[in-house]
Design a protein around this motif. Structure first.
Motif, short mmCIF file in Angstrom:
data_model
loop_
_atom_site.label_atom_id
_atom_site.label_comp_id
_atom_site.label_asym_id
_atom_site.label_seq_id
_atom_site.Cartn_x
_atom_site.Cartn_y
_atom_site.Cartn_z
N GLY A 368 0.77 -1.24 0.00
CA GLY A 368 0.00 0.00 0.00
C GLY A 368 0.80 1.28 0.00
N ARG A 369 2.13 1.22 0.07
CA ARG A 369 2.92 2.44 0.08
C ARG A 369 4.20 2.27 -0.72
N GLY A 370 4.48 3.25 -1.59
CA GLY A 370 5.68 3.21 -2.41
C GLY A 370 5.39 3.73 -3.80
N THR A 371 6.42 4.13 -4.50
CA THR A 371 6.30 4.59 -5.89
C THR A 371 7.45 4.00 -6.69
N THR A 372 7.37 4.18 -7.99
CA THR A 372 8.47 3.69 -8.83
C THR A 372 9.77 4.44 -8.54
N TRP A 373 9.63 5.69 -8.08
CA TRP A 373 10.83 6.45 -7.73
C TRP A 373 11.53 5.85 -6.52
N SER A 374 10.80 5.04 -5.73
CA SER A 374 11.42 4.33 -4.62
C SER A 374 12.53 3.42 -5.13
N ALA A 375 12.24 2.71 -6.22
CA ALA A 375 13.24 1.82 -6.79
C ALA A 375 14.44 2.60 -7.32
N ALA A 376 14.17 3.75 -7.95
CA ALA A 376 15.26 4.55 -8.51
C ALA A 376 16.19 5.06 -7.40
N LEU A 377 15.60 5.59 -6.33
CA LEU A 377 16.41 6.12 -5.23
C LEU A 377 17.17 5.01 -4.51
N GLY A 378 16.48 3.89 -4.26
CA GLY A 378 17.13 2.77 -3.58
C GLY A 378 18.28 2.20 -4.39
N MET A 379 18.06 2.07 -5.71
CA MET A 379 19.12 1.55 -6.57
C MET A 379 20.30 2.51 -6.63
N LEU A 380 20.01 3.80 -6.60
CA LEU A 380 21.08 4.80 -6.61
C LEU A 380 21.94 4.68 -5.36
N ILE A 381 21.31 4.41 -4.22
CA ILE A 381 22.06 4.25 -2.98
C ILE A 381 22.94 2.99 -3.05
N ILE A 382 22.36 1.87 -3.48
CA ILE A 382 23.11 0.62 -3.54
C ILE A 382 24.28 0.73 -4.51
N GLN A 383 24.03 1.29 -5.68
CA GLN A 383 25.10 1.41 -6.67
C GLN A 383 26.15 2.43 -6.25
N SER A 384 25.74 3.47 -5.52
CA SER A 384 26.70 4.44 -5.01
C SER A 384 27.64 3.79 -4.01
N ILE A 385 27.08 2.93 -3.16
CA ILE A 385 27.92 2.21 -2.21
C ILE A 385 28.91 1.32 -2.94
N ALA A 386 28.41 0.59 -3.97
CA ALA A 386 29.29 -0.30 -4.73
C ALA A 386 30.38 0.49 -5.45
N SER A 387 30.01 1.62 -6.05
CA SER A 387 30.99 2.44 -6.75
C SER A 387 32.02 3.02 -5.79
N GLY A 388 31.56 3.51 -4.65
CA GLY A 388 32.47 4.07 -3.67
C GLY A 388 33.44 3.03 -3.13
N MET A 389 32.92 1.83 -2.90
CA MET A 389 33.79 0.75 -2.42
C MET A 389 34.87 0.40 -3.45
N ALA A 390 34.48 0.40 -4.72
CA ALA A 390 35.46 0.08 -5.77
C ALA A 390 36.55 1.15 -5.85
N LEU A 391 36.15 2.41 -5.72
CA LEU A 391 37.14 3.49 -5.80
C LEU A 391 38.09 3.50 -4.62
N THR A 392 37.61 3.08 -3.46
CA THR A 392 38.44 3.10 -2.25
C THR A 392 39.09 1.74 -1.96
N ASP A 393 38.95 0.80 -2.91
CA ASP A 393 39.55 -0.54 -2.76
C ASP A 393 39.11 -1.23 -1.47
N THR A 394 37.84 -1.06 -1.13
CA THR A 394 37.29 -1.71 0.06
C THR A 394 36.84 -3.12 -0.29
N PRO A 395 37.09 -4.10 0.56
CA PRO A 395 36.67 -5.49 0.26
C PRO A 395 35.17 -5.59 0.03
N ALA A 396 34.80 -6.53 -0.83
CA ALA A 396 33.38 -6.72 -1.16
C ALA A 396 32.57 -7.10 0.08
N ALA A 397 33.21 -7.77 1.03
CA ALA A 397 32.50 -8.18 2.24
C ALA A 397 31.95 -6.96 2.99
#
Length: 427
Positions: A368-397
């Motif tokens: 009953g609550r949520g929009t398609t923009w929820s997916a866009a924002l959530g995916m942006l957060i997850i991918q930002s974390i992945a990108s930041g980890m790659a740039l800083t050579d942080t382990p995948a764990a």
């Protein structure tokens, strides 16, 4: 006496010559202050009632960007932001379909397998059998639609929980994918083909990115203005023109800044354009059509929807069909990114990332609550974390731990929000 008279005659002239701009400036400042005070009051009222909106998501995104930018100055560079905008498209499209399922209070566990199945159907038809790319892509997407429809009809008719039906689908569609790929296991796509260009093509003309920003701001203003006029006509609470202008202005600043940064690299990515168009289009379907209201109604209460004579079976079937379709489209984008399809397509953390993106972005697990923009924002957060980890050579764990923590926080906020809404009679 003569001097006094002269002064008396001079006074009106001085008053008339006074510059009115300071008064106007004070009036504008006063109006803005009142608008800000009203916004704070309304926001406090909504927060106390459990209506947190997208504020926590935006705060988390800001924290992620600030943290990684302080660790590596290349994080917010035009190149990295451009790559980021392309990376979110594939899994983000799948997450958009997940939002539809979450809105009715269910879960689709088969989207990863369906995405791999659609990509395999396309690759085998096009590469191995010479079917034109556009036709093979359509057949691949229709395969995803068919898979989702079968699952939706089974769920709606048997009333077996959707996660059980789609768990069976996860295994079934994965088996079909392996069978279609055969013993070769991997099919390489044409790097200059139609599907490959989904994530490799850029609009290099600066006007494309700036034009998209202008169109987005204009559409947002018009949508909010029409909503205000409609609500005002029937005597319902509505936003002020100042509030609408402030929202539009904030979006315009973000959009034009993004356009400027994209133009500093290679321009507007086709993948980002398609992703935003799909998200915006389906958002209109959800929030401004009769069908969208039916989806929210079923998510709010299935029994109440039945008593209101809504076709619950049709809504539930269509929602799973949409999820399957979006999974298939996302699968083509993921195949485009690596220009190949293999037996591992659709596996790994794809399913978890898609579900996490929808939940982190604000879609409720309770329906009953949520929009398609929820997916866009959530995916942006997850991918930002992945990108930041790659740039800083942080382990995948560590990336998994951080993403899991953000997901848990999102679920916790969702649970506390729903509890607060129940206490205020809003759920």
């Amino acid at each position: 006496m003569r001097r006094t008279a002269d002064n008396a005659r001079a006074e009106p002239t001085t008053a008339h010559a006074e510059d009115p701009r300071p008064r106007r400036g004070r009036a504008v400042a006063h109006a803005l202050a009142r608008a800000a005070e009203r916004w704070v009051t309304v926001s406090r009222h909504k927060l106390s009632a459990g209506e947190v909106g997208s504020l926590p998501v935006l705060l988390v995104l800001a924290a992620v960007w600030i943290t990684f930018q302080s660790l590596n100055q290349s994080f917010l560079s035009p190149r990295n932001l451009s790559n980021l905008s392309v990376e979110v498209a594939g899994t983000g499209l799948i997450a958009v379909g997940i939002v539809f399922v979450l809105l009715i209070g269910e879960l689709d566990l088969s989207v990863g397998s369906i995405s791999g199945l659609a990509a395999a159907v396309f690759a085998v038809l096009n590469v191995d059998n010479g079917v034109p790319e556009w036709l093979a892509a359509i057949i691949g997407v229709l395969a995803g639609t068919a898979a989702g429809t079968i699952q939706g009809f089974s769920f709606a008719r048997t009333r077996v929980p959707a996660f059980v039906v789609t768990l069976a689908g996860l295994l079934t569609w994965n088996g079909f994918m392996l069978s279609i790929l055969g013993t070769s296991g991997t099919v390489n796509l044409d790097e200059n083909g139609l599907v490959a260009k989904l994530t490799s093509y850029y609009f290099t003309n600066d006007g494309a990115a700036y034009g998209l920003a202008a169109i987005a701001a204009t559409i947002v203003f018009l949508v909010h203005y029409q909503d205000r006029r409609r609500r005002k006509t029937v005597g319902m609470p509505h936003r002020s023109l100042g509030g609408i202008a402030a929202r539009t202005g904030a979006l315009a600043v973000i959009a034009f800044t993004g356009a400027y940064l994209l133009n500093r690299f290679q321009g507007l990515p086709l993948a980002l354009l398609i992703f935003l168009a799909v998200v915006a289009g389906l958002d209109i379907v959800l929030r401004h059509t009769h069908y969208g209201r039916q989806v929210y109604a079923v998510g709010g209460s299935v029994e109440a929807a039945r008593r209101a004579s809504l076709s619950v079976t049709r809504v539930q079937t269509s929602v799973l069909a949409i999820s399957g379709t979006m999974a298939a489209i996302g699968g083509l984008f993921l195949a485009s990114r690596i220009t190949s399809v293999s037996q591992s397509s659709g596996s790994g953390v794809l399913l978890l990332n898609a579900i996490a993106a929808a939940v982190i972005g604000g879609a409720s697990l309770f329906g009953g609550r949520g929009t398609t923009w929820s997916a866009a924002l959530g995916m942006l957060i997850i991918q930002s974390i992945a990108s930041g980890m790659a740039l800083t050579d942080t382990p995948a764990a560590v990336q998994f731990v951080i993403t899991g923590g953000v997901l848990f926080a999102a679920v916790l906020i969702d649970s506390l929000s729903r509890r607060s809404q129940k206490a205020h009679g809003r759920a």
